[in-house]
Scaffold this motif. Sequence first.
Motif, short mmCIF file in Angstrom:
data_model
loop_
_atom_site.label_atom_id
_atom_site.label_comp_id
_atom_site.label_asym_id
_atom_site.label_seq_id
_atom_site.Cartn_x
_atom_site.Cartn_y
_atom_site.Cartn_z
N LYS A 43 10.15 2.24 4.35
CA LYS A 43 9.40 2.70 3.18
C LYS A 43 9.11 1.49 2.28
O LYS A 43 9.66 1.39 1.18
CB LYS A 43 10.19 3.76 2.41
CG LYS A 43 10.37 5.08 3.13
CD LYS A 43 9.08 5.87 3.19
CE LYS A 43 9.30 7.24 3.83
NZ LYS A 43 8.03 8.01 3.89
N PRO A 44 8.27 0.55 2.73
CA PRO A 44 7.97 -0.61 1.88
C PRO A 44 7.40 -0.17 0.54
O PRO A 44 6.64 0.80 0.47
CB PRO A 44 6.95 -1.40 2.70
CG PRO A 44 6.38 -0.42 3.68
CD PRO A 44 7.48 0.55 3.97
N MET A 45 7.76 -0.88 -0.50
CA MET A 45 7.43 -0.48 -1.86
C MET A 45 6.45 -1.46 -2.50
O MET A 45 6.16 -2.52 -1.98
CB MET A 45 8.71 -0.41 -2.70
CG MET A 45 9.62 0.74 -2.30
SD MET A 45 8.91 2.32 -2.79
CE MET A 45 9.00 2.19 -4.57
N ALA A 46 5.96 -1.07 -3.67
CA ALA A 46 5.09 -1.91 -4.50
C ALA A 46 5.17 -1.36 -5.91
O ALA A 46 5.71 -0.27 -6.15
CB ALA A 46 3.65 -1.90 -3.99
N ASP A 47 4.65 -2.14 -6.88
CA ASP A 47 4.69 -1.68 -8.27
C ASP A 47 3.30 -1.46 -8.85
O ASP A 47 3.13 -1.35 -10.05
CB ASP A 47 5.48 -2.67 -9.14
CG ASP A 47 4.90 -4.08 -9.09
OD1 ASP A 47 3.79 -4.25 -8.56
OD2 ASP A 47 5.59 -5.00 -9.56
N GLY A 48 2.31 -1.36 -7.97
CA GLY A 48 0.94 -1.16 -8.43
C GLY A 48 0.10 -2.42 -8.37
O GLY A 48 -1.08 -2.39 -8.71
N GLY A 49 0.69 -3.51 -7.92
CA GLY A 49 -0.06 -4.76 -7.80
C GLY A 49 -0.48 -5.02 -6.37
O GLY A 49 -0.63 -4.08 -5.56
N GLU A 50 -0.67 -6.28 -6.05
CA GLU A 50 -1.09 -6.66 -4.70
C GLU A 50 -0.07 -6.15 -3.68
O GLU A 50 1.13 -6.23 -3.89
CB GLU A 50 -1.20 -8.19 -4.62
CG GLU A 50 -1.78 -8.68 -3.32
CD GLU A 50 -2.00 -10.19 -3.33
OE1 GLU A 50 -2.60 -10.71 -2.38
OE2 GLU A 50 -1.57 -10.84 -4.30
N GLY A 51 -0.57 -5.59 -2.59
CA GLY A 51 0.30 -5.05 -1.57
C GLY A 51 0.51 -3.56 -1.64
O GLY A 51 1.17 -2.97 -0.77
N THR A 52 -0.04 -2.92 -2.66
CA THR A 52 0.15 -1.47 -2.80
C THR A 52 -0.50 -0.71 -1.65
O THR A 52 0.09 0.23 -1.10
CB THR A 52 -0.40 -0.98 -4.15
OG1 THR A 52 0.30 -1.64 -5.21
CG2 THR A 52 -0.24 0.52 -4.30
N LEU A 53 -1.71 -1.10 -1.26
CA LEU A 53 -2.35 -0.43 -0.11
C LEU A 53 -1.49 -0.57 1.13
O LEU A 53 -1.33 0.38 1.90
CB LEU A 53 -3.73 -1.02 0.14
CG LEU A 53 -4.90 -0.61 -0.76
CD1 LEU A 53 -6.21 -1.09 -0.14
CD2 LEU A 53 -4.95 0.88 -0.99
N ASP A 54 -0.96 -1.78 1.37
CA ASP A 54 -0.13 -2.00 2.54
C ASP A 54 1.10 -1.10 2.52
O ASP A 54 1.51 -0.55 3.55
CB ASP A 54 0.32 -3.46 2.61
CG ASP A 54 -0.83 -4.41 2.92
OD1 ASP A 54 -1.84 -3.96 3.49
OD2 ASP A 54 -0.71 -5.60 2.58
N ALA A 55 1.71 -0.96 1.33
CA ALA A 55 2.90 -0.13 1.21
C ALA A 55 2.58 1.33 1.54
O ALA A 55 3.32 1.99 2.29
CB ALA A 55 3.48 -0.25 -0.20
N PHE A 56 1.50 1.84 1.00
CA PHE A 56 1.11 3.22 1.27
C PHE A 56 0.77 3.40 2.76
O PHE A 56 1.18 4.39 3.38
CB PHE A 56 -0.11 3.61 0.44
CG PHE A 56 0.21 3.99 -0.97
CD1 PHE A 56 1.24 4.87 -1.27
CD2 PHE A 56 -0.53 3.49 -2.02
CE1 PHE A 56 1.53 5.23 -2.57
CE2 PHE A 56 -0.25 3.84 -3.33
CZ PHE A 56 0.78 4.72 -3.60
N GLU A 57 0.02 2.47 3.31
CA GLU A 57 -0.41 2.60 4.70
C GLU A 57 0.80 2.64 5.64
O GLU A 57 0.83 3.40 6.61
CB GLU A 57 -1.33 1.44 5.07
CG GLU A 57 -1.95 1.56 6.45
CD GLU A 57 -2.94 0.45 6.74
OE1 GLU A 57 -3.85 0.66 7.56
OE2 GLU A 57 -2.81 -0.64 6.14
N ALA A 58 1.82 1.80 5.33
CA ALA A 58 3.00 1.75 6.18
C ALA A 58 3.89 2.98 6.02
O ALA A 58 4.55 3.42 6.97
CB ALA A 58 3.80 0.49 5.88
N ALA A 59 3.91 3.54 4.82
CA ALA A 59 4.88 4.59 4.51
C ALA A 59 4.35 6.00 4.65
O ALA A 59 5.13 6.95 4.75
CB ALA A 59 5.43 4.39 3.10
N VAL A 60 3.03 6.18 4.63
CA VAL A 60 2.45 7.53 4.64
C VAL A 60 1.74 7.78 5.97
O VAL A 60 0.68 7.19 6.23
CB VAL A 60 1.46 7.71 3.47
CG1 VAL A 60 0.90 9.12 3.46
CG2 VAL A 60 2.14 7.40 2.13
N PRO A 61 2.29 8.61 6.84
CA PRO A 61 1.65 8.89 8.13
C PRO A 61 0.24 9.46 7.94
O PRO A 61 -0.02 10.21 7.00
CB PRO A 61 2.58 9.94 8.76
CG PRO A 61 3.90 9.75 8.07
CD PRO A 61 3.56 9.34 6.67
#
Length: 374
Positions: A43-61
């Motif tokens: 469940k990679p995380m982010a705080d709303g900055g760069e990398g947020t799309l990556d975090a969602f893509e990896a964590a949300v089927p």
Amino acid sequence: MTAPSTIVFAPDSFKGSATARHAASAMARGWASVRPLDTLVLKPMADGGEGTLDAFEAAVPGSTRLPVSVIGPDDRPVDASWLLLADGTGVVELANTSGITLLSERRPHDAHSRGFGQAIVAALDAGVRRLVLAIGGSSSTDGGVGVLDELGARFLDATGRSVRAGNRGLHDLVIADLHALRPLPPGGVDVLCDVTNPLLGASGAAEIYGPQKGAATDEAVHVLEAGLATLDRAVSRSAPAARRAVADPTHPGAGAAGGVGFGLLAWGARLVPGSTGVADVCGLPAAIASCDAVVTGEGSFDSQSAAGKAVSAVLAAASSGAARVELVAGRISAPTEQFADTLSLTVLAGSAEAAQAEAEYWLQVAGATLAERY
């Protein structure tokens, strides 16, 4: 041999060294090398900055990344993307459309947020039922005018002409016509915001973040502040009453992303803590509720880590359950009594330089070490 466990890996990015996705994968590989029978959940995380799309893509089927071409913050075309989640939510990231990393050189007075607005329009045109907007990593101090302009607003000077893009154009602004703004999607708009700065004043967008965006002198910062103040007056004077009521320059986060927070408030969006919003959309609370341990981390664990960053969201999600929380950080400079185990990559690798040079290797070593001590 102990019974198999379920372990969640939920780190933020290690800035400049490893993305959150790569960090989670590396630590999980290390853990699996020691405890191959455990169930590992990333469940990679982010705080709303760069990398947020990556975090969602990896964590949300079921997530689908959709390409979009936008005008970047310096008017050059940018090939960006937004994310469509399986439930119809669209996720748009400012960093990959209007972010500071897209600039070859800082443009404090002329960078704008139009590209972010164009990506939002693309998501709306695709029929999303809800929007989640990540606004960290901004390049501009335009008060969100670029975004609102793409959404149908008009910002006019005394002659009725559209003002120039960026903060520079705000100084000529007389009328903020927000009557034709596109409606929000049915499920509304949540803005992931990791700061609480107001639009104006000593802790506002220009004063605190202007220098990072290229305002190298006090005079340059004052010019940015004056532009934002002119925008606030124009909205108060000429926007519809309903828009004026929500466009509060003192609202926590109104100064986020050079005032994009203020602009999105005027649209009717809600500002929510970035890391908490990411955790909720990614299903982190549910994952932690059914796991035995969660491993989180970030580049630097310091006194600010408890103030809305990803690590704090993990701790909050685990606070009511039995899961133990373990921390891996590039460096640790704050108390860690809330964690069951901790590892510093700097200590593990022997130096900060060594840890940064081979971050994924040392993250894998950290995962294996935590598994051995589990």
